[in-house]
Each structure stands twice: as C-alpha cells, then as structure tokens.
Scaffold this motif. Structure first.
Motif, short mmCIF file in Angstrom:
data_model
loop_
_atom_site.label_atom_id
_atom_site.label_comp_id
_atom_site.label_asym_id
_atom_site.label_seq_id
_atom_site.Cartn_x
_atom_site.Cartn_y
_atom_site.Cartn_z
N LEU A 110 1.04 -1.20 -0.18
CA LEU A 110 -0.02 -0.18 0.25
C LEU A 110 0.87 1.32 -0.09
CD1 LEU A 110 -2.95 -1.02 2.58
CD2 LEU A 110 -3.21 -0.51 0.05
N GLY A 111 2.03 1.25 0.57
CA GLY A 111 2.91 2.38 0.57
C GLY A 111 3.29 2.90 -0.84
N ARG A 112 3.12 1.83 -1.77
CA ARG A 112 3.51 2.44 -3.39
C ARG A 112 2.18 3.02 -4.07
NH1 ARG A 112 7.78 3.62 -3.69
NH2 ARG A 112 7.62 3.45 -6.01
N GLN A 113 1.36 3.21 -3.30
CA GLN A 113 0.02 3.78 -3.79
C GLN A 113 0.04 5.16 -4.52
OE1 GLN A 113 -3.23 4.07 -1.18
NE2 GLN A 113 -4.54 3.20 -2.72
N PRO A 114 1.13 6.02 -3.74
CA PRO A 114 1.25 7.44 -4.61
C PRO A 114 1.97 7.22 -6.12
CG PRO A 114 1.96 7.44 -2.29
CD PRO A 114 1.61 6.00 -2.64
N MET A 159 4.11 -1.20 9.76
CA MET A 159 3.48 -0.06 9.69
C MET A 159 5.03 0.85 9.27
SD MET A 159 0.35 -0.44 9.91
CE MET A 159 -0.13 1.39 9.71
N ILE A 160 5.79 0.46 9.86
CA ILE A 160 7.32 1.13 9.61
C ILE A 160 7.50 0.77 8.13
CG2 ILE A 160 9.55 1.59 9.96
CD1 ILE A 160 8.77 1.09 13.06
N ALA A 161 7.50 -0.49 7.64
CA ALA A 161 7.65 -0.84 6.47
C ALA A 161 6.91 -0.42 5.54
CB ALA A 161 7.53 -2.56 6.38
N ARG A 162 5.72 0.00 5.65
CA ARG A 162 4.80 0.39 4.45
C ARG A 162 5.33 1.72 4.51
NH1 ARG A 162 -1.21 2.50 5.94
NH2 ARG A 162 -0.10 3.95 6.95
N ALA A 163 5.53 2.57 5.64
CA ALA A 163 6.07 4.05 5.34
C ALA A 163 7.12 4.05 4.56
CB ALA A 163 6.18 4.75 6.60
N LEU A 164 8.16 3.14 4.80
CA LEU A 164 9.38 2.98 4.10
C LEU A 164 9.29 2.70 2.61
CD1 LEU A 164 12.43 3.19 4.66
CD2 LEU A 164 12.43 0.87 5.17
N ALA A 165 8.00 1.79 2.51
CA ALA A 165 8.00 1.61 0.75
C ALA A 165 7.46 2.73 0.05
CB ALA A 165 6.76 0.38 0.86
N GLN A 166 6.81 3.97 0.92
CA GLN A 166 6.43 5.07 0.26
C GLN A 166 7.68 5.81 -0.31
OE1 GLN A 166 3.15 6.74 2.60
NE2 GLN A 166 3.32 8.57 1.46
N ASP A 167 8.77 5.63 0.30
CA ASP A 167 10.01 6.24 -0.47
C ASP A 167 10.14 7.50 -0.41
OD1 ASP A 167 12.65 6.12 -1.23
OD2 ASP A 167 12.00 5.75 -3.45
#
Length: 263
Positions: A110-114, A159-167
C-alpha cells in the motif's frame, strides 16, 4: 576526510499549532522552531496532552497550522498538492490501518499507492522495492501472515515498512513504541535509527521514552506550551532543558546520568 553533507528536510519557523472552534482559537503550543536534516532521527517529547500528536498532524498537513511557517525540502508545506505531498512524506498514526485482515505483504505494498497507476497495479520496480523493504525490516518470514495474527511489535514493524515503501524523504511516526515491552521499544527505535542512517531519510517520531531517545536520537524537540527546545541530547542536557519538563516536587532530571529520578 570528507564530511557527509546533509540538507534541511523539514523546518518550522515560529510555528503555532492548535485548533479553530468557531471564532475561538485554541492554541496548543507555540514558538516551535526546529530544523531536521537528512539522515537524522529526531524525537518529539513532552508531557501528556502537550500537543505531540497535533504537531505531527500539522507537519503532515492533516490539520492546518495556526501561524508560522513549515518548510518541507525548502518549499512551504502549503504549496504541495496532495499527490505531491504523498511522495515527500509518509506518516504512521496510532490508529493503524482500517482492517487487519490484509497480509503483511499487502499492507507494505500500500505504500506504493502514490506511484501506481489508476487501478493500483505494481510495476516491477515497485515489487522490487517492496521486497527490499521486507528484507530490511526483517519481515520476509511474515509476509504471508494476516496482520491480525501479528504481535504488537511485529505489526509496528509492518507499519514502519509501509512508510518505508512509500519512499519519501521524511517519515513521521506517532508514538511507534506504544504497548511494547522495553526490549521491543529499543528494537523499534534501533530499527528507525538504522533506517535513517542507511537511507538518509529523516525520521521524526513522538514518544514518552525519553531515556531511549536520549541514547539513540540525533536530536530532540522538547515541546512545551509557550516554548520549544531543540538540539542534540548533549546540547539540551547542558542547557538544562529537561529540568523543567515535569513538576520538580516528584521528578527531577539528573544531568550526570542523563535520566529522570523520583524525589
């Protein structure tokens, strides 16, 4: 010997935070000044109800500031459109995710959504980044588990990993060690410090774990209603900034041991 160059990622100038209720302005805290650089781990500390969560919500543009200036990568926060902001900062709030029926892999993706197309398909580069994040956060063995099957510490890592995937260049976290025992509190904060150092991302988090913040953080923001103090742990200790954080009749700060003691 070369010195590592850093740049300002998020900066506040005489920031005032709070709420508007009809015609009344409710100021939570004011005169907040700080400057967080790339690769820094920064804690926001203060007493209960002082506005730590309000500050993080304001920095992420989830609620408007009352006055002052917020600069994100040298650009006023107000100039960012929502889709642009999602590529500049990520935030992990205490609410978590709406459903824990998703798998670890699905939540991190989900972090890649943007960055995905309108139907949310992941590109090969998106998938590779998610795999890297899984490895870096030690979640490979848990990627197929549903989030409701995880411990609090494991879920916090997701949750930290999701934020990290958002890059994004900035990651904001609201009390990431809540409900964790002392080992897992230290584990999460060490993980955040390692992420900041290895990726040059800036990480700002609110916490009640002042003792751990003093040991692990590059800088600390001490949030108080009428003023804020910002600097390295050593600078803040030398300035006596922790001495008036709590009522001195019960707790006092010992600068020699860098810890609070019960009187």
């Amino acid at each position: 010997m070369k010195t590592k160059t850093t740049h300002s990622v998020i900066k506040s100038v005489d920031l005032q935070i709070g709420y508007h209720h009809k015609s009344v302005v409710n100021t939570v805290a004011q005169h907040i000044n700080f400057d967080v650089h790339s690769g820094e781990l920064v804690a926001v500390v203060g007493t209960n109800g002082i506005g730590k969560s309000t500050l993080l919500r304001t920095l992420s543009d989830l609620q408007p500031k009352l006055s002052g200036e917020i600069l994100l990568n040298s650009t006023p926060l107000s100039r960012y459109k929502a889709n642009q902001l999602a590529r500049q900062l990520s935030i992990v709030l205490t609410e978590g995710i709406p459903t824990k029926n998703l798998s670890v892999l699905e939540v991190i993706a989900l972090g890649r959504q943007p960055y995905t197309n309108w139907i949310g398909n992941l590109s090969d580069s998106d998938i590779e980044l998610v795999k890297t994040v899984l490895k870096d956060t030690g979640l490979n063995d848990l990627q197929d588990k549903k989030c409701y099957q995880l411990s609090d510490g494991q879920f916090q890592r997701v949750m930290i990993a999701r934020a990290l995937a958002q890059d994004t260049s900035l990651i904001l976290l609201d009390e990431p060690t809540t409900h964790l025992d002392i080992y897992h509190k230290a584990y999460v904060l060490k993980l955040l410090k390692n992420i900041a150092k290895t990726t040059a991302k800036s990480i700002v988090f609110s916490t009640h774990e002042i003792a751990l913040a003093l040991q692990l953080c590059d800088k600390i923001l001490i949030l108080q209603k009428e003023k804020s103090s910002f600097g390295t742990p050593k600078q803040l200790i030398q300035q006596g900034s922790f001495s008036d954080l709590f009522e001195s009749d019960l707790i006092s700060f010992d600068p020699q041991s860098a810890s609070f003691k019960i009187n």
